[in-house]
Scaffold this active site. Structure first.
Site, PDB file in Angstrom:
ATOM      1  N   SER A 124       0.830  -1.210   0.000  1.00 28.80           N
ATOM      2  CA  SER A 124       0.000   0.000   0.000  1.00 28.80           C
ATOM      3  C   SER A 124       0.860   1.253   0.000  1.00 28.80           C
ATOM      4  CB  SER A 124      -0.888  -0.009   1.252  1.00 28.80           C
ATOM      5  OG  SER A 124      -1.456   1.267   1.481  1.00 28.80           O
ATOM      6  N   TYR A 149      -1.569  -0.280  10.728  1.00 27.69           N
ATOM      7  CA  TYR A 149      -1.874  -0.946   9.447  1.00 27.69           C
ATOM      8  C   TYR A 149      -0.737  -0.697   8.452  1.00 27.69           C
ATOM      9  CZ  TYR A 149      -3.545  -1.326   4.704  1.00 27.69           C
ATOM     10  OH  TYR A 149      -3.641  -1.622   3.371  1.00 27.69           O
ATOM     11  N   LYS A 153       2.339  -3.280   6.693  1.00 22.82           N
ATOM     12  CA  LYS A 153       2.664  -3.399   5.266  1.00 22.82           C
ATOM     13  C   LYS A 153       4.160  -3.158   5.050  1.00 22.82           C
ATOM     14  CE  LYS A 153      -1.417  -4.227   3.412  1.00 22.82           C
ATOM     15  NZ  LYS A 153      -1.712  -5.489   2.731  1.00 22.82           N
TER      16      LYS A 153
END
Ligand code: WQD
Length: 336
Positions: A124, A149, A153
């Site tokens: 992302s 989050y 990643k």
């Protein structure tokens, strides 16, 4: 190739399954269905004209992944499995680290144990420490990010790099998504958020459907053309095709590319595109900025074009029309 999609019943995975089949590959899905419906894969199979095997299970279960790799004679893995709600990750960091890192490590270990050496990772743009305009892949990436989050990643990207350094046979691609939007042109599969949508376009779709009173525009005092936040909205079908291109371009080592359009769209651009799709104005109000939001985040898509021979072709209007068609035909998503 026979391709295992972990978390493949989700928004991006289900669209990627169709793109894979359309390019002659054979997708197999492993999904714990905690945030997805088997209907997405049933419909994807119908749209692609193929049977897509679906195994309900946890990609963090190394033995299960190994069995699926063997039973379906898998050649490559596209790893989508993981939790992805930015706000939720702030409230439940340990869950995000356990699930996201755990599923990536278990999948990579199962692949190593079963001789599968092709891996594509769903990353992302949130890994970029400094969001901005036309971000290049060599921009700083780290774990000093606004939420767990994004950190998961970035950590998984590092895990993939270390795994590839230790195992020269591993062929990996890391795909940094910008803002996926839209739905398959059929209107049969699309984004099916649980509860109140965090992301812009699914929220606007629910305003258009009369399920939400109005769009709250998080600030119009940014240093942008119309004052609202600018992002790189990429149609989910373009994104899906980018996965196929990455899979087919895999070489030993790790190739990291942005999957974006390189074109910035503001909140008002998205709202107006949706109004054109529905044929009338939609109610909105400007409210305070959302904490943590960057003014601008757009991709430099050059590397993907050069290395994958891929570039996005669909427009914001295409995405709005396709998202509206999905919303109209499936007012309750897959629960209908
Ligand atoms: C886009 C723009 C908001 C909602 C997400 C997350 C994560 C990632 C995709 C996977 C911003 C504005 C939004 C609303 C608004 N997925 N907005 N009203 O913030 O770029 O981040 O990108 O990695 O889900 O990182 O996407 O859709 O939440 O916001 O005004 O009700 O729309 O301020 O400018 P974002 P978003």
């Amino acid at each position: 190739m026979r391709v295992l999609l972990t978390g493949g019943a989700g928004f991006i995975g289900s669209h990627t399954a169709i793109a894979l089949a359309e390019h002659g590959h054979s997708p197999v899905v492993l999904d714990d269905l905690s945030n997805a419906s088997p209907a997405a894969i049933e419909r994807a199979g119908r749209l692609a004209g193929v049977e897509i095997p679906m195994v309900a299970g946890d990609a963090g279960d190394r033995e299960l992944v190994g069995r699926v790799l063997d039973e379906h004679e898998i050649d490559a893995v596209i790893h989508f499995a993981g939790l992805k709600a930015v706000g939720e990750s702030v409230a439940q960091p340990l869950t995000y680290y356990r699930v996201n890192l755990g599923s990536a490590i278990a999948t990579l270990e199962a692949m190593a144990a079963h001789g599968v050496d092709r891996f594509v990772f769903s990353s992302s743009a949130t890994v970029y420490e400094q969001p901005g305009e036309l971000l290049r892949e060599d921009a700083p990436v780290g774990i000093d990010l606004p939420n767990p989050y994004g950190r998961t990643k970035a950590m998984i990207e590092a895990i993939v790099a270390d795994a590839a350094a230790a195992d020269p046979s591993l062929r990996a691609a890391v795909l940094r998504y910008f803002n996926p939007v839209g739905a398959h042109e059929s209107g049969d599969i699309g984004e099916d958020p649980k509860g109140v949508p965090n992301n812009l376009m699914p929220f606007i779709a629910q305003v258009a459907a009369g399920e939400r009173e109005r769009l709250r525009i998080y600030g119009d005092d940014y240093d942008t053309a119309d004052g609202t936040g600018v992002r790189d909205y990429i149609h989910v079908s373009d994104l899906a095709e980018g996965h196929v291109a990455a899979l087919e371009a895999l070489e030993p080592g790790v190739l990291t590319v942005n999957l974006g359009t390189g074109i910035g769209g503001s909140v008002l651009d998205v709202l107006h595109a949706f109004e054109r799709a529905v044929g009338h104005e939609l109610p909105s109000e400007v409210v305070a900025r959302r904490p943590g939001d960057a003014p601008v985040s757009t991709a430099d898509p050059t590397l993907a074009r050069e290395r994958l021979g891929w570039q996005a072709t669909r427009t914001l209007d295409d995405a709005a029309r396709d998202a509206w068609r999905w919303q109209q035909r499936n007012p309750r998503g897959y629960r209908g």
